[in-house]
Design a protein around this motif. Structure first.
Motif, PDB file in Angstrom:
ATOM      1  N   SER A 199      81.392  32.763  40.502  1.00  0.00           N
ATOM      2  CA  SER A 199      79.949  32.837  40.731  1.00  0.00           C
ATOM      3  C   SER A 199      79.455  34.267  40.567  1.00  0.00           C
ATOM      4  N   LEU A 200      80.200  35.232  41.117  1.00  0.00           N
ATOM      5  CA  LEU A 200      79.838  36.640  41.008  1.00  0.00           C
ATOM      6  C   LEU A 200      79.869  37.082  39.554  1.00  0.00           C
ATOM      7  N   GLU A 201      80.910  36.692  38.805  1.00  0.00           N
ATOM      8  CA  GLU A 201      81.017  37.048  37.390  1.00  0.00           C
ATOM      9  C   GLU A 201      79.872  36.436  36.592  1.00  0.00           C
ATOM     10  N   SER A 202      79.516  35.185  36.912  1.00  0.00           N
ATOM     11  CA  SER A 202      78.416  34.508  36.230  1.00  0.00           C
ATOM     12  C   SER A 202      77.098  35.238  36.486  1.00  0.00           C
ATOM     13  N   ASN A 203      76.845  35.658  37.741  1.00  0.00           N
ATOM     14  CA  ASN A 203      75.616  36.385  38.051  1.00  0.00           C
ATOM     15  C   ASN A 203      75.578  37.742  37.375  1.00  0.00           C
ATOM     16  N   THR A 204      76.702  38.437  37.302  1.00  0.00           N
ATOM     17  CA  THR A 204      76.773  39.729  36.632  1.00  0.00           C
ATOM     18  C   THR A 204      76.551  39.551  35.138  1.00  0.00           C
ATOM     19  N   ASN A 205      77.109  38.505  34.567  1.00  0.00           N
ATOM     20  CA  ASN A 205      76.998  38.225  33.141  1.00  0.00           C
ATOM     21  C   ASN A 205      75.549  37.941  32.728  1.00  0.00           C
ATOM     22  N   ARG A 206      74.738  37.437  33.652  1.00  0.00           N
ATOM     23  CA  ARG A 206      73.335  37.135  33.350  1.00  0.00           C
ATOM     24  C   ARG A 206      72.556  38.380  32.974  1.00  0.00           C
ATOM     25  N   TRP A 207      72.962  39.515  33.469  1.00  0.00           N
ATOM     26  CA  TRP A 207      72.194  40.746  33.257  1.00  0.00           C
ATOM     27  C   TRP A 207      72.830  41.670  32.237  1.00  0.00           C
ATOM     28  N   LYS A 208      73.706  41.126  31.399  1.00  0.00           N
ATOM     29  CA  LYS A 208      74.247  41.877  30.269  1.00  0.00           C
ATOM     30  C   LYS A 208      73.388  41.581  29.051  1.00  0.00           C
ATOM     31  N   VAL A 209      73.233  42.570  28.180  1.00  0.00           N
ATOM     32  CA  VAL A 209      72.470  42.370  26.954  1.00  0.00           C
ATOM     33  C   VAL A 209      73.224  41.394  26.066  1.00  0.00           C
ATOM     34  N   LYS A 210      72.562  40.308  25.661  1.00  0.00           N
ATOM     35  CA  LYS A 210      73.186  39.272  24.824  1.00  0.00           C
ATOM     36  C   LYS A 210      72.862  39.455  23.344  1.00  0.00           C
ATOM     37  N   ARG A 211      71.659  39.969  23.043  1.00  0.00           N
ATOM     38  CA  ARG A 211      71.240  40.177  21.657  1.00  0.00           C
ATOM     39  C   ARG A 211      70.399  41.441  21.588  1.00  0.00           C
ATOM     40  N   ILE A 212      70.445  42.095  20.426  1.00  0.00           N
ATOM     41  CA  ILE A 212      69.503  43.166  20.131  1.00  0.00           C
ATOM     42  C   ILE A 212      68.754  42.755  18.874  1.00  0.00           C
ATOM     43  N   SER A 213      67.487  43.116  18.809  1.00  0.00           N
ATOM     44  CA  SER A 213      66.647  42.645  17.707  1.00  0.00           C
ATOM     45  C   SER A 213      65.816  43.771  17.125  1.00  0.00           C
ATOM     46  N   HIS A 263      43.345  39.578  19.372  1.00  0.00           N
ATOM     47  CA  HIS A 263      43.705  39.612  17.960  1.00  0.00           C
ATOM     48  C   HIS A 263      45.062  38.972  17.750  1.00  0.00           C
ATOM     49  N   TYR A 264      45.388  38.706  16.487  1.00  0.00           N
ATOM     50  CA  TYR A 264      46.635  38.037  16.119  1.00  0.00           C
ATOM     51  C   TYR A 264      47.799  39.002  16.137  1.00  0.00           C
ATOM     52  N   GLU A 265      48.979  38.469  16.388  1.00  0.00           N
ATOM     53  CA  GLU A 265      50.213  39.245  16.319  1.00  0.00           C
ATOM     54  C   GLU A 265      51.254  38.421  15.572  1.00  0.00           C
ATOM     55  N   LEU A 266      52.070  39.065  14.767  1.00  0.00           N
ATOM     56  CA  LEU A 266      53.138  38.415  14.027  1.00  0.00           C
ATOM     57  C   LEU A 266      54.406  39.245  14.179  1.00  0.00           C
ATOM     58  N   PHE A 267      55.499  38.585  14.536  1.00  0.00           N
ATOM     59  CA  PHE A 267      56.801  39.241  14.664  1.00  0.00           C
ATOM     60  C   PHE A 267      57.799  38.457  13.819  1.00  0.00           C
ATOM     61  N   VAL A 268      58.425  39.103  12.850  1.00  0.00           N
ATOM     62  CA  VAL A 268      59.438  38.468  12.007  1.00  0.00           C
ATOM     63  C   VAL A 268      60.633  39.406  11.995  1.00  0.00           C
ATOM     64  N   GLY A 269      61.801  38.903  12.421  1.00  0.00           N
ATOM     65  CA  GLY A 269      62.931  39.811  12.521  1.00  0.00           C
ATOM     66  C   GLY A 269      64.281  39.138  12.568  1.00  0.00           C
ATOM     67  N   ILE A 270      65.251  39.979  12.926  1.00  0.00           N
ATOM     68  CA  ILE A 270      66.643  39.559  12.971  1.00  0.00           C
ATOM     69  C   ILE A 270      67.243  39.984  14.313  1.00  0.00           C
ATOM     70  N   SER A 271      68.071  39.126  14.883  1.00  0.00           N
ATOM     71  CA  SER A 271      68.773  39.419  16.134  1.00  0.00           C
ATOM     72  C   SER A 271      70.261  39.470  15.872  1.00  0.00           C
ATOM     73  N   TYR A 272      70.914  40.430  16.470  1.00  0.00           N
ATOM     74  CA  TYR A 272      72.377  40.556  16.392  1.00  0.00           C
ATOM     75  C   TYR A 272      72.928  40.116  17.740  1.00  0.00           C
ATOM     76  N   HIS A 273      73.843  39.132  17.731  1.00  0.00           N
ATOM     77  CA  HIS A 273      74.415  38.581  18.956  1.00  0.00           C
ATOM     78  C   HIS A 273      75.620  39.424  19.379  1.00  0.00           C
ATOM     79  N   LEU A 274      75.566  39.963  20.579  1.00  0.00           N
ATOM     80  CA  LEU A 274      76.675  40.764  21.117  1.00  0.00           C
ATOM     81  C   LEU A 274      77.682  39.832  21.773  1.00  0.00           C
ATOM     82  N   LYS A 275      78.928  40.257  21.830  1.00  0.00           N
ATOM     83  CA  LYS A 275      79.968  39.419  22.454  1.00  0.00           C
ATOM     84  C   LYS A 275      80.080  39.729  23.908  1.00  0.00           C
TER      85      LYS A 275
END
Length: 178
Positions: A10-24, A166-178
């Motif tokens: 449970s502790l590991e799962s809670n800690t894992n929630r706050w790790k960066v999973k992707r950068i974009s 006003h309008y906003e448009l975001f088009v990009g790529i995400s890199y998945h971290l391990k």
């Protein structure tokens, strides 16, 4: 399973929630005529099989020639629904940012009936954002740890005491971290 190992999981799962999973990195078009770039990091504090809540601190840069350039710092919360095909629907994203505009033209003010050049420090304001979008995850089908995404939305910020949308448009790529 012992109570101690359940507590550790449970502790590991809670800690894992706050790790960066992707950068974009994304093209960020504000009102289609103000090109920019957005960088973000994704945290996933809540998820179930096909659903996840994504929290993303963001840094965005816009150019609106000949008037201003701006830097925005803030964050966005986005709800994702994943499908086995690799597609993701991003039905709702809500963001709040602090936007600072650096004016590109000289600024003048009237002082006692005289027009004088004034100091040009720019100004900041609160920028609210609501988006919806789609993504495709390549990492499910290939060895590429990448996703492509496109989000479209509306933003609001004050102009002379009145909020303008006003309008906003975001088009990009995400890199998945391990």
């Amino acid at each position: 399973m012992s109570a101690q190992s359940e507590t550790l999981d449970s502790l590991e799962s809670n800690t894992n929630r706050w790790k960066v999973k992707r950068i974009s990195a994304a093209y960020a078009g504000e009102n289609f005529i103000r090109p920019g770039m957005q960088l973000s990091a994704d945290f996933i504090p809540a998820w179930k099989k096909k659903h996840e809540l994504v929290l993303s601190p963001t840094l965005t840069f816009f150019v609106f020639r000949p008037f201003y350039t701006s830097v925005m710092l803030g964050g966005r919360a986005t709800y994702h629904i994943h499908f086995p095909s690799g597609f993701t629907i991003r039905p709702l994203g809500l963001g709040l940012n602090y936007k600072y505009k650096f004016l590109l033209a000289p600024v003048y003010e009237v002082n006692n009936g005289n027009v004088e050049k004034s100091r040009n420090d720019g100004y900041g304001n609160i920028h609210a954002l609501a988006t919806t979008g789609l993504a495709y995850n390549f990492s499910d089908r290939t060895s590429l740890p990448l996703s492509l995404f496109a989000d479209f939305g509306f933003s609001a910020e004050p102009y002379f005491g009145v909020y303008k949308f006003h309008y906003e448009l975001f088009v990009g790529i995400s890199y998945h971290l391990k």
